[in-house]
Scaffold this motif. Sequence first.
Motif, PDB file in Angstrom:
ATOM      1  N   ASN A 221       3.210 -32.944  -2.164  1.00 36.02           N
ATOM      2  CA  ASN A 221       4.320 -33.415  -3.003  1.00 36.02           C
ATOM      3  C   ASN A 221       5.295 -32.289  -3.315  1.00 36.02           C
ATOM      4  O   ASN A 221       6.506 -32.505  -3.341  1.00 36.02           O
ATOM      5  N   ILE A 222       4.773 -31.091  -3.560  1.00 39.04           N
ATOM      6  CA  ILE A 222       5.650 -29.938  -3.813  1.00 39.04           C
ATOM      7  C   ILE A 222       6.464 -29.623  -2.565  1.00 39.04           C
ATOM      8  O   ILE A 222       7.664 -29.351  -2.628  1.00 39.04           O
ATOM      9  N   ILE A 223       5.824 -29.676  -1.405  1.00 38.81           N
ATOM     10  CA  ILE A 223       6.517 -29.380  -0.145  1.00 38.81           C
ATOM     11  C   ILE A 223       7.582 -30.438   0.145  1.00 38.81           C
ATOM     12  O   ILE A 223       8.669 -30.134   0.637  1.00 38.81           O
ATOM     13  N   LYS A 224       7.282 -31.692  -0.174  1.00 38.10           N
ATOM     14  CA  LYS A 224       8.266 -32.764   0.046  1.00 38.10           C
ATOM     15  C   LYS A 224       9.532 -32.525  -0.762  1.00 38.10           C
ATOM     16  O   LYS A 224      10.614 -32.941  -0.366  1.00 38.10           O
ATOM     17  N   LYS A 225       9.417 -31.821  -1.893  1.00 41.15           N
ATOM     18  CA  LYS A 225      10.585 -31.518  -2.716  1.00 41.15           C
ATOM     19  C   LYS A 225      11.379 -30.340  -2.151  1.00 41.15           C
ATOM     20  O   LYS A 225      12.431 -30.003  -2.686  1.00 41.15           O
ATOM     21  N   GLY A 226      10.867 -29.698  -1.089  1.00 43.14           N
ATOM     22  CA  GLY A 226      11.631 -28.642  -0.429  1.00 43.14           C
ATOM     23  C   GLY A 226      11.076 -27.244  -0.602  1.00 43.14           C
ATOM     24  O   GLY A 226      11.622 -26.298  -0.039  1.00 43.14           O
ATOM     25  N   ASP A 227      10.023 -27.072  -1.384  1.00 44.87           N
ATOM     26  CA  ASP A 227       9.446 -25.739  -1.585  1.00 44.87           C
ATOM     27  C   ASP A 227       8.416 -25.460  -0.493  1.00 44.87           C
ATOM     28  O   ASP A 227       7.270 -25.900  -0.582  1.00 44.87           O
ATOM     29  N   LEU A 228       8.835 -24.707   0.528  1.00 45.08           N
ATOM     30  CA  LEU A 228       7.921 -24.391   1.627  1.00 45.08           C
ATOM     31  C   LEU A 228       7.100 -23.134   1.358  1.00 45.08           C
ATOM     32  O   LEU A 228       6.339 -22.698   2.217  1.00 45.08           O
ATOM     33  N   ASN A 229       7.255 -22.541   0.189  1.00 45.31           N
ATOM     34  CA  ASN A 229       6.481 -21.342  -0.141  1.00 45.31           C
ATOM     35  C   ASN A 229       5.092 -21.674  -0.679  1.00 45.31           C
ATOM     36  O   ASN A 229       4.235 -20.812  -0.758  1.00 45.31           O
ATOM     37  N   LYS A 230       4.876 -22.902  -1.079  1.00 46.08           N
ATOM     38  CA  LYS A 230       3.578 -23.315  -1.632  1.00 46.08           C
ATOM     39  C   LYS A 230       2.546 -23.340  -0.520  1.00 46.08           C
ATOM     40  O   LYS A 230       2.798 -23.807   0.581  1.00 46.08           O
ATOM     41  N   ARG A 231       1.365 -22.797  -0.799  1.00 42.21           N
ATOM     42  CA  ARG A 231       0.276 -22.818   0.173  1.00 42.21           C
ATOM     43  C   ARG A 231      -0.953 -23.434  -0.485  1.00 42.21           C
ATOM     44  O   ARG A 231      -1.108 -23.416  -1.699  1.00 42.21           O
ATOM     45  N   LEU A 232      -1.816 -23.947   0.345  1.00 40.11           N
ATOM     46  CA  LEU A 232      -3.029 -24.624  -0.114  1.00 40.11           C
ATOM     47  C   LEU A 232      -4.147 -23.603  -0.292  1.00 40.11           C
ATOM     48  O   LEU A 232      -4.348 -22.737   0.563  1.00 40.11           O
ATOM     49  N   ALA A 233      -4.859 -23.695  -1.429  1.00 32.49           N
ATOM     50  CA  ALA A 233      -6.044 -22.863  -1.609  1.00 32.49           C
ATOM     51  C   ALA A 233      -7.113 -23.386  -0.658  1.00 32.49           C
ATOM     52  O   ALA A 233      -7.381 -24.585  -0.620  1.00 32.49           O
ATOM     53  N   ILE A 234      -7.684 -22.502   0.131  1.00 36.57           N
ATOM     54  CA  ILE A 234      -8.629 -22.929   1.160  1.00 36.57           C
ATOM     55  C   ILE A 234      -9.954 -23.343   0.507  1.00 36.57           C
ATOM     56  O   ILE A 234     -10.595 -22.539  -0.162  1.00 36.57           O
ATOM     57  N   PRO A 235     -10.362 -24.607   0.693  1.00 36.19           N
ATOM     58  CA  PRO A 235     -11.652 -25.045   0.144  1.00 36.19           C
ATOM     59  C   PRO A 235     -12.823 -24.337   0.847  1.00 36.19           C
ATOM     60  O   PRO A 235     -12.674 -23.833   1.958  1.00 36.19           O
ATOM     61  N   GLU A 236     -13.960 -24.332   0.166  1.00 35.89           N
ATOM     62  CA  GLU A 236     -15.111 -23.608   0.705  1.00 35.89           C
ATOM     63  C   GLU A 236     -15.840 -24.386   1.795  1.00 35.89           C
ATOM     64  O   GLU A 236     -16.542 -23.792   2.605  1.00 35.89           O
TER      65      GLU A 236
END
Length: 196
Positions: A48-63
């Motif tokens: 949802n954050i990326i859809k708003k145009g913020d491509l700097n957000k990254r996903l915390a890698i699950p274990e």
Amino acid sequence: EDHRDITHTRIASILTTIAIVIIIVILVIILHYQFVRKSLREFEDTINIIKKGDLNKRLAIPETKELGALGMNFNEMLDTLQRTQNELKEFHKKELRNKYKLATIGEMSARLAHEIRNPLTGIANASEIMADFIQKEENKEILEEIQRQAKRANSAVNDLLKYSGKKTVRLSMNNINTVIESVAGFMTDYQDDKDV
């Protein structure tokens, strides 16, 4: 009686063991569900954050192995998308700069053409008037040559003005041989001018 107690104890043990196993399985399922659900919610929030145009957000890698691989691939996809977006922005900036340069060159060419056209017209008119008053034929030929060259230069200036002016492009069917002959004639005139 002892036999009955042993049987009851055995049944109680089996039921207790089954109950404990069921409780453990339910707890594992709940914990796993909560973990997966949390990871999926984080995926959804990031998307949802990326859809708003913020491509700097990254996903915390699950274990977990599966979700971890998915998260890494998702982040790599975002990196590629962000690189591509930056390259497109740079390309767009360069294209705009080139467009402004070409527009400026076109305006300067038009101004220069107007400045050249006025003296050429004066030279052609003056030589025409002088030709009427000159008696010697050889001098008349020189003035006529001046007129021809002034008209030729004026024609080149008019062509430049037509080229630099705004116009709408209309596509039409044409004979390719005519276009080639026109270009060949232009190149011949150009070569003759270079030789002079």
